[in-house]
Motif scaffolding. Structure first.
Motif, mmCIF file in Angstrom:
data_model
loop_
_atom_site.group_PDB
_atom_site.id
_atom_site.type_symbol
_atom_site.label_atom_id
_atom_site.label_comp_id
_atom_site.label_asym_id
_atom_site.label_seq_id
_atom_site.Cartn_x
_atom_site.Cartn_y
_atom_site.Cartn_z
ATOM 1 N N LEU A 341 0.933 -1.238 -0.085
ATOM 2 C CA LEU A 341 -0.150 0.036 -0.061
ATOM 3 C C LEU A 341 0.641 1.153 -0.049
ATOM 4 C CD1 LEU A 341 -3.116 -0.529 2.349
ATOM 5 C CD2 LEU A 341 -2.843 0.324 0.100
ATOM 6 N N SER A 342 1.961 1.256 0.715
ATOM 7 C CA SER A 342 2.779 2.526 0.898
ATOM 8 C C SER A 342 3.617 2.710 -0.292
ATOM 9 C CB SER A 342 3.747 2.328 2.230
ATOM 10 O OG SER A 342 4.438 3.357 2.428
ATOM 11 N N LEU A 343 3.877 1.687 -0.930
ATOM 12 C CA LEU A 343 4.766 1.983 -2.242
ATOM 13 C C LEU A 343 3.823 2.243 -3.217
ATOM 14 C CD1 LEU A 343 7.112 -1.135 -2.215
ATOM 15 C CD2 LEU A 343 7.621 1.144 -1.811
ATOM 16 N N LEU A 344 2.545 1.837 -3.418
ATOM 17 C CA LEU A 344 1.643 2.275 -4.273
ATOM 18 C C LEU A 344 1.122 3.835 -3.987
ATOM 19 C CD1 LEU A 344 -1.056 -0.363 -4.495
ATOM 20 C CD2 LEU A 344 0.615 0.100 -6.258
ATOM 21 N N ALA A 345 1.204 4.221 -2.603
ATOM 22 C CA ALA A 345 1.170 5.739 -2.198
ATOM 23 C C ALA A 345 2.483 6.562 -2.683
ATOM 24 C CB ALA A 345 0.578 5.757 -0.586
ATOM 25 N N LEU A 346 3.255 5.864 -2.782
ATOM 26 C CA LEU A 346 4.640 6.593 -3.281
ATOM 27 C C LEU A 346 4.443 7.036 -4.473
ATOM 28 C CD1 LEU A 346 7.350 7.792 -2.423
ATOM 29 C CD2 LEU A 346 8.330 5.433 -3.249
ATOM 30 N N GLY A 347 4.095 6.279 -5.416
ATOM 31 C CA GLY A 347 3.697 6.607 -6.925
ATOM 32 C C GLY A 347 3.000 7.437 -6.955
ATOM 33 N N LEU A 348 1.564 7.587 -6.372
ATOM 34 C CA LEU A 348 0.609 8.509 -6.278
ATOM 35 C C LEU A 348 1.065 9.980 -5.831
ATOM 36 C CD1 LEU A 348 -2.140 9.443 -7.160
ATOM 37 C CD2 LEU A 348 -2.913 8.577 -4.834
ATOM 38 N N SER A 349 1.954 9.821 -4.639
ATOM 39 C CA SER A 349 2.543 11.053 -4.356
ATOM 40 C C SER A 349 3.567 11.833 -5.009
ATOM 41 C CB SER A 349 3.093 10.550 -2.728
ATOM 42 O OG SER A 349 4.297 9.833 -3.058
ATOM 43 N N VAL A 350 4.356 11.020 -5.940
ATOM 44 C CA VAL A 350 5.330 11.478 -6.966
ATOM 45 C C VAL A 350 4.460 12.314 -7.857
ATOM 46 C CG1 VAL A 350 6.765 11.185 -8.516
ATOM 47 C CG2 VAL A 350 7.134 9.911 -6.423
#
Length: 789
Positions: A341-350
């Motif tokens: 979840l956190s890595l998916l969120a990292l992609g969206l946060s970029v």
């Protein structure tokens, strides 16, 4: 095993799309704020890394002990120190003194009062690696180098090398070079550098040989290769003792010198008087704290939604344990889901980061000059993984602790205090934080709006301001007075609403009753043009030369400060300006706010000095604004054909100076993210709650319950949580807003309109989130939910 964890984690996330979206968006919002803070923090450690000799460069600090034993650290040091170090110690390769100078710059028929300038020794260009785009360094007396932006302000696209600029009190400076743009941030920021030899006789006379004066400039030392900093550090006590042994200080008991490495200068670990432009550790911690709070709210969503689904996941845990899984393996499964979840969120946060990058606040205060290299991106990835692990710790420990034999009857309902569940507590915390931030932002916005539109006590409507540069003020005033719609034309040295200039004033030249007062230069038309009220005496007379500026106007606060009695009694009395000029009080003005609202009204002296005039202020009749503006532009083009028109309305000047729209815009974005996270978390909880009670809703509808009754049944617990959050947030938000307002002498009040609006927004967002979902559940056909019974 890790591959199996990841595969199951992705399947679980895909199966529960709504909950996954809520968690990913929330974590991405929090990560975006944290990534901005990380980029800014990383940038502060990169300060001055473009200097090849930075490991050998040191700044000398001064630690002063006053007679009351109070110890204060200064970033500055005595001016003779640099010369003594280079002359007496062979391990010193070069030294440079850097002195901040003040005053208006003029050149090419233009004047600017906001030029950031330093006087430097020739070795400055040896110690530091500020490259020149063209020309040569300013190492000779009467020479200067400028940044490319400053060159364009003075000379447009023309070649500035060989051109002359002049600063008040310094004299003419010939530009010998143009500085290239620095590749990274630096603790030194400047628009213009000129040779220190230029100012040795005219600026701060005697300072450069006086060991008692330690506040006027900075000393930098470049050591020879292979020399340790301890060698420089060890000679400073003896050097200081020799230099100050026979000196007597007025306020200081003593001072000592110490070494600060350039590599340790940013971020600053201590508060220094007269510090340069390095970032402070405290400010960086606040930025990171804001990001972590936002991320924590997103983590609350993950904990809430995961624990809300505890019953269905408990069956999964039971099956895994029956099949032979031990607890750490179950924990690993849940932690893997959290990391994915956190890595998916990292992609969206970029992607979100790319959207906020162009914002003026972000560029100016956070990421301007930051190098986006692989260490920074590595830090982003590691931070997101750590955030995912921490968010998953609580759900993993709770869910992995279920016993298989108790799974089917497990209704554990985690409790904190008196039946208040953990999940409900987290919802209250989320909305409480969001509302506190909203109250604070609304208070700041109202204060800035108050400063931008408030009553200063002088006329601000239909007043046009014109910077003169080198246009003759009297000639321009004569042309403007002929225009239809122009009421009056006045001249002034500064605009009210700015900080202005200050002077030391005494009643007696030899007296000890000196006080600081603000000073403006005006002509005889200024008082009626700006609508000021004369309480006693008369206006300043018509003046054509500074010698006629012996008659001054003062305000009521000056009458009180200098104990002149009543306004009528003050008229005719004398004052001394800077121990050198005696003036007589011609009249007393009613108090008005002529500077920032952060200060209370200070003593003010208005005198007529035509040589100081920098602006014309034109009062315009109602309805004539557009026509007058067009005519003024035409006249300006005739008198200054090569100068752009820089006039603007006084009202616009005050609005722009105090509104800070970029700051409010960024803070509004943060609060919108906080409320979005909280509302999405609430939506997830309501959705899960209605799903678990679908059969109950069906039975109630069959028994005759109305839709509104079912909506209230499903939503009342959540509405209570919102009310609890509002009750907690109001006093805390009031304190946060008041902590901001105490910095201003004149400020708004935090009343019912502020708190009521914030509570209203909270309830509207919360009730809409709850009501839409519960209304849809209440409309469901009971046959669909009960047919399996």
């Amino acid at each position: 095993m890790l591959q199996n964890y990841l595969k199951i984690a992705i399947r679980n996330l895909w199966k529960h799309k709504l909950f996954s979206f809520i968690n990913v968006f929330g974590l991405a919002s929090g990560l975006t704020v944290c990534l901005l803070a990380i980029a800014h923090i990383k940038g502060t450690f990169d300060y001055d890394n473009f200097h090849p000799n930075r490991a050998r460069i040191y700044r000398i600090l001064t630690d002063v002990v006053y007679k009351d034993n109070n110890r204060v650290a200064f970033a500055t040091s005595p001016m003779p120190l640099g010369i003594a170090l280079k002359r007496d110690y062979d391990f010193v390769e070069a030294t440079s003194r850097i002195v901040r100078t003040y005053g208006e710059f003029s050149g090419n028929h233009k004047r600017f009062s906001d030029i950031l300038s330093f006087a430097v020794d020739p070795d400055f260009f040896t110690i530091f690696n500020y490259q020149l785009a063209e020309g040569r360094p300013a190492t000779e007396p009467g020479t200067a180098v400028v940044t490319r932006k400053t060159a364009e302000r003075f000379f447009g696209t023309a070649n500035p090398v060989g051109q002359v600029v002049e600063q008040e009190g310094i004299g003419p400076l010939t530009i010998t070079g143009v500085l290239a743009d620095t590749p990274a941030n630096s603790h030194l920021k400047f628009d213009l550098l000129f040779s220190l030899a230029t100012s040795g006789k005219t600026m701060l006379p005697g300072v450069f040989q006086d060991w008692k004066q330690y506040q006027n400039g900075y000393t930098y030392v470049l050591l020879k290769p292979g020399i340790a900093a301890d060698q420089l550090r060890n000679v400073l006590p003896a050097l200081t003792k020799r230099a100050t042994d026979k000196l007597s200080f007025r306020q200081e008991k003593s001072y000592s010198l110490r070494v600060q490495a350039l590599t340790q200068l940013s971020p600053s670990r201590e508060e220094l008087m007269h510090s340069t432009y390095e970032k402070q550790v405290g400010g960086l911690l606040v930025e990171m704290g804001v990001g972590l709070i936002t991320l924590l709210m997103a983590a609350f969503n993950y904990i809430n939604l995961t624990l809300a689904r505890s019953l269905s996941r408990a069956r999964e845990v039971g099956i895994r344990k029956v099949a032979g899984a031990v607890r750490w393996q179950v924990v690993g499964q849940f932690m893997a889901e959290s990391v994915v979840l956190s890595l998916l969120a990292l992609g969206l946060s970029v992607l979100m980061l790319e959207l906020v990058k162009p914002m003026a606040f972000v560029q100016q205060w956070l990421i301007g000059g930051v190098t986006w290299d692989w260490p920074l991106w590595t830090a982003f990835v590691l931070f997101s993984i750590v955030a995912g692990l921490l968010a998953g710790v609580v759900p993993a420990r709770v869910l992995s602790g279920f016993e298989p034999a108790q799974v089917l009857r497990s209704q554990t309902g985690l409790r904190i205090i008196r039946g208040l569940s953990l999940r409900k507590s987290l919802i209250v915390i989320q909305f409480t934080i969001s509302m506190i931030c909203m109250i604070s932002l609304l208070t700041m916005t109202r204060q800035q709006q108050y400063m931008a539109t408030g009553d200063y006590g002088f006329r601000r409507e239909r007043v046009l301001t014109l910077p003169l540069n080198d246009v003759p003020p009297q000639r321009l005033a004569n042309e403007l007075n002929r225009l239809a719609g122009v009421e009056r034309v006045a001249a002034t040295s500064e605009l009210f609403g700015s900080f202005g200039d200050t002077q030391m004033i005494k009643r007696q030249r030899s007296g000890q009753d000196s006080s600081m007062a603000f000073s403006w230069s005006i002509n005889d038309q200024f008082v009626p043009t700006m609508g000021l009220t004369l309480l006693a005496g008369q206006n300043v007379p018509v003046a054509t030369a500074d010698t006629s500026g012996r008659l001054v106007l003062i305000n009521e606060e000056a009458v009180k400060a200098f104990r002149l009695g009543s306004p009528q009694q003050a008229v005719g009395q004398s004052l001394w300006l800077n121990d050198s000029t005696e003036v007589s009080i011609a009249g007393v003005l009613k108090d008005f706010r002529f500077t920032t609202f952060a200060w209370s009204i200070k003593p003010l002296v208005l005198r007529s000095q035509p040589s100081q005039f920098r602006y014309l202020t034109v009062s315009v009749a109602a309805g004539s604004e557009d026509a007058v503006l067009a005519d003024v532009k035409r006249i300006w083009k005739q008198l200054a054909p090569y100068e752009p028109f820089m006039g603007w309305w006084y009202d616009d000047f005050l609005r722009q100076r105090h509104s800070h729209a970029e700051d409010i815009e960024f803070m509004g974005l943060l609060i919108a993210l906080a409320f979005s996270i909280a509302c999405l978390g609430l939506l997830g909880m309501v959705t899960y709650n209605t799903q678990t009670r679908v059969k109950e809703v069906g039975v109630r509808k069959v028994m005759g319950a109305e839709v509104r009754q079912i909506v209230w049944l499903l939503s009342r617990d959540f509405v209570k949580l919102l009310l609890i959050a509002a009750t907690i947030a109001m006093p805390l938000g009031y304190l946060a807003g008041y902590a901001f307002l105490i910095n201003f002498a004149y400020h708004v009040a935090i009343g019912a309109e502020t708190l009521g609006l914030c509570v209203g927004v909270l309830l509207v967002l919360g009730v809409l989130t709850i009501g839409i979902r519960t209304y849809r559940a209440a409309l469901a056909n009971p046959a669909d939910s009960l047919r399996a019974e």
